[in-house]
Design a protein around this motif. Structure first.
Motif, PDB file in Angstrom:
ATOM      1  N   ALA A   2      29.012   8.793  27.765  1.00 19.38           N
ATOM      2  CA  ALA A   2      28.863  10.080  28.437  1.00 19.38           C
ATOM      3  C   ALA A   2      29.440  11.144  27.511  1.00 19.38           C
ATOM      4  CB  ALA A   2      29.586  10.074  29.775  1.00 19.38           C
ATOM      5  N   ASP A  13      23.714  17.156  27.178  1.00 16.65           N
ATOM      6  CA  ASP A  13      24.152  15.761  27.203  1.00 16.65           C
ATOM      7  C   ASP A  13      23.330  15.018  26.160  1.00 16.65           C
ATOM      8  OD1 ASP A  13      26.038  15.907  29.336  1.00 16.65           O
ATOM      9  OD2 ASP A  13      24.355  16.109  30.709  1.00 16.65           O
ATOM     10  N   VAL A  63      24.079  13.365  38.008  1.00 11.58           N
ATOM     11  CA  VAL A  63      24.335  14.058  36.753  1.00 11.58           C
ATOM     12  C   VAL A  63      25.668  14.776  36.864  1.00 11.58           C
ATOM     13  CG1 VAL A  63      21.905  14.328  36.156  1.00 11.58           C
ATOM     14  CG2 VAL A  63      23.053  16.102  37.487  1.00 11.58           C
ATOM     15  N   MET A  68      27.728  15.318  31.417  1.00 15.20           N
ATOM     16  CA  MET A  68      28.032  13.923  31.760  1.00 15.20           C
ATOM     17  C   MET A  68      29.506  13.585  31.559  1.00 15.20           C
ATOM     18  SD  MET A  68      25.382  12.657  33.081  1.00 15.20           S
ATOM     19  CE  MET A  68      25.678  10.902  33.085  1.00 15.20           C
TER      20      MET A  68
END
Length: 168
Positions: A2, A13, A63, A68
């Motif tokens: 992430a 992200d 999300v 993230m």
């Protein structure tokens, strides 16, 4: 992974794009941490030659509200997290068989090292280093998954179950 970065003023992200929750308890934990929002509005899909096709499988997708990385930060609240800590590959991690805890050899800031005890250890590192770190622990099935070769070329005839993942 992430990971979120700013790119031209926008949060992007560049690793995992969403988290799928199939377990109700995990969904509740995601909601509780407050760092994420539900995403199931046709934004997730597959880019085909004919265009974008939304995924319509009914699975919950989440999300990060601030990228993230905010999911990880939210889930880690209240935990003792150590990042960017060098752990020596030779006996740097040892399991206490009496209580199941883990002893980790870490720098003490004065040029030496000392052991700290944790209920769990997560190794976020490449396979080769993670293989060395876990090679002397009771977690041998996990260790076997980490065996990695770094080579300029892939093996000519890699058979199933050869036990090495080759990165080139």
């Amino acid at each position: 992974r992430a990971s979120s970065r700013l790119w031209r003023g926008h949060l992007v992200d560049h690793a995992a794009q969403f988290v799928a929750a199939t377990d109700p308890e995990f969904s509740e934990e995601l909601q509780r941490c407050g760092a994420i929002k539900f995403g199931c509005d046709g934004r997730f899909g597959v880019l085909q030659a004919t265009g974008f096709e939304p995924i319509a499988d009914g699975m919950e997708r989440w999300v990060g509200s601030q990228g993230m990385a905010s999911i990880v930060a939210g889930l880690a609240q209240g935990l003792d997290i150590r990042q960017d800590v060098w752990v020596p590959p030779s006996n740097g991690i040892q399991r206490n068989s009496a209580d199941g805890s883990w002893a980790v050899l870490v720098p003490n800031g004065r040029g030496g090292k000392h052991r700290m005890h944790f209920a769990a250890v997560v190794i976020a590192h490449n396979g080769k280093c993670a293989d060395r770190l876990t090679s002397n622990t009771p977690a041998q099935k996990i260790n076997a998954l980490l065996r990695t070769n770094f080579a300029a070329n892939l093996p000519r005839n890699p058979g199933p179950g050869t036990g090495r993942f080759t990165l080139n």
